[in-house]
Every structure is written in structure tokens, then in C-alpha cells.
Design an enzyme around this catalytic site. Structure first.
Site, PDB file in Angstrom:
ATOM      1  N   GLY A   1      -8.943  -5.959   3.157  1.00 33.52           N
ATOM      2  CA  GLY A   1      -8.066  -4.991   2.533  1.00 33.52           C
ATOM      3  C   GLY A   1      -8.259  -3.594   3.071  1.00 33.52           C
ATOM      4  N   CYS A   2      -9.067  -2.820   2.353  1.00 33.54           N
ATOM      5  CA  CYS A   2      -9.192  -1.394   2.685  1.00 33.54           C
ATOM      6  C   CYS A   2      -9.944  -1.137   3.983  1.00 33.54           C
ATOM      7  CB  CYS A   2      -9.850  -0.662   1.526  1.00 33.54           C
ATOM      8  SG  CYS A   2      -8.803  -0.659   0.039  1.00 33.54           S
ATOM      9  N   VAL A   3     -10.872  -2.022   4.353  1.00 31.10           N
ATOM     10  CA  VAL A   3     -11.563  -1.841   5.629  1.00 31.10           C
ATOM     11  C   VAL A   3     -10.581  -2.048   6.776  1.00 31.10           C
ATOM     12  CG1 VAL A   3     -13.372  -2.681   7.157  1.00 31.10           C
ATOM     13  CG2 VAL A   3     -13.824  -2.450   4.714  1.00 31.10           C
TER      14      VAL A   3
ATOM     15  N   SER B   1      -8.061   0.804   6.992  1.00 28.82           N
ATOM     16  CA  SER B   1      -8.692   2.013   7.517  1.00 28.82           C
ATOM     17  C   SER B   1      -8.974   1.888   9.007  1.00 28.82           C
ATOM     18  CB  SER B   1      -9.996   2.289   6.763  1.00 28.82           C
ATOM     19  OG  SER B   1      -9.757   2.489   5.383  1.00 28.82           O
TER      20      SER B   1
END
Length: 216
Positions: free
Chosen positions: A151-153, A156
Site C-alpha cells: 500500500g503506502c510503501v 511512496s
């Protein structure tokens, strides 16, 4: 994946770009909810392992004078600033400002000199000051750690590369609920967007840096 297909991937996407000269270490969304079994966000042992790795990396980075930046997800009580992301992903309700599950994970607390970037969407870069702050600091590269890998990794990572930063994802310092999305996303990030490296590789690099990091 068959050996022939792996060989094909290696030919097409086997490039390594290496570490930059002025890195920053980013800890993405290590929040309490990932560590509480009663919470929808709970990730189990992978989250504990990832945080332990990230804390070891942070200690070496700080000693080397490398800036450390933490991100957290934070919403208005109404969730209105989360838009379609808040609407789609039900566990984001735990990130309403003041909710106990939005607190830092076990053993993690920002130091006074560490920047905390609140965000509302998966990427640490989307609609935040992170890219401009890193640029102003003279940073040319990022080392990414955090939750969750898929997800966020990942979000980013793609944005870090898109903003022109050399990007390394520290595999040992990232975690997900299930090994399959964790490994698949590490594989894809390594193929197209970043160098996926081990904690040991990252620590060797960080330890090699001069302790007198000074932004341009």
C-alpha cells in the site's frame, strides 16, 4: 514464475541505480493499529519485524547525520479530507485525529529533530510537503521503510522515483499482512522503480557516510 520468465524479467528490468550521496530515511506509517490484534489493520509478526529493522536503521542513520522523516495518516473527525480513499478503505477510520490506533507503534517515538509528515493518501509525497522539503535540504535519495508494503510503501516508492529521488526500499523494514502481496510488490518495485535492498546493505551504506551531513 517460470525460470524463463524470470530470466526475461532480469534482462528487461535488472538495472540497479545504487544509493545516492545525500539520503534521507523515511519511516512510513508505523502506527499502533498494525500491532493490535483487535484492530482491522493488524499485521502480526511482519509488522513487528519491520519496525525492529526500521529502528535499527534509524539508529545508524542518526549517527551518520542522515535526516529521518516519519509519516502518519491523519484525518479530520469527519474524514472529509480523505476523499475516495477514506470512503473505500474502511480501516482508515482508525486514523481520525486523536484515535488511539493512530498513535506510534511500540518502541517508536519521533525525536525532536525528526520531521513528521501527516498525510491523507497512500503516498508520503502526494499533497504533502515531503518532496519540496527534501529538495530544500539537498537530499538526492530516499531509503523507504514502513507499512504496508503493498500500500503506502509502494505508493511512496513510485512517487519518490517520479520526483527524481534515487529510491531504495529496505525489504526487512517493510511489512504486510500476507507474504504474497509483500513479496510481489517488492519484486515489482525492484523491477521498475527502486532498488530493493536488505537491512544489512542499507546499514553498511549508512555507516559509510560521513557524520557531518550538511544540506546544500
Amino acid at each position: 514464475m517460470s525460470e524463463d520468465l524470470l530470466a526475461n524479467y532480469q534482462r528487461a528490468y535488472g538495472t540497479r541505480i545504487g544509493f545516492g550521496k545525500k539520503p534521507a530515511l523515511v519511516l512510513i506509517d508505523f502506527c499502533r493499529g498494525y500491532y493490535e490484534p483487535a484492530c482491522d489493520l493488524y499485521c502480526g509478526q511482519p509488522a513487528f519485524d519491520a519496525l525492529a529493522s526500521a529502528l535499527r536503521l534509524r539508529a545508524v542513520a542518526r549517527e551518520a547525520g542522515v535526516p529521518v522523516i516519519l509519516t502518519c495518516v491523519q484525518y479530520h473527525a469527519s474524514g472529509v479530507d480523505g476523499g475516495r480513499f477514506f470512503e473505500k478503505a474502511a480501516p482508515l477510520r482508525y486514523f481520525v485525529k486523536g484515535h488511539p490506533m493512530a498513535e506510534w507503534g511500540p518502541g517508536l517515538m519521533p525525536f525532536d529533530d525528526e520531521l513528521v509528515i501527516p498525510k491523507q493518501y497512500p503516498s508520503a509525497f502526494f499533497a504533502t510537503s515531503l518532496a519540496s522539503t527534501l529538495t530544500a535540504m539537498g537530499v538526492d535519495s530516499v531509503l523507504l521503510t514502513g507499512l504496508s508494503t503493498s500500500g503506502c510503501v509502494r505508493a511512496s516508492c513510485v512517487d519518490a522515483m517520479s520526483h527524481g529521488f534515487k529510491t531504495a526500499v529496505i525489504a526487512d523494514a517493510c511489512g504486510d499482512r500476507h507474504a504474497a502481496p509483500h513479496e510481489a510488490n517488492l519484486f515489482d518495485m525492484n523491477a521498475k522503480y527502486a532498488d530493493v535492498v536488505s537491512e544489512a546493505e542499507a546499514i553498511t551504506f549508512l555507516a559509510s557516510l560521513q557524520a557531518s551531513f550538511t544540506p546544500d
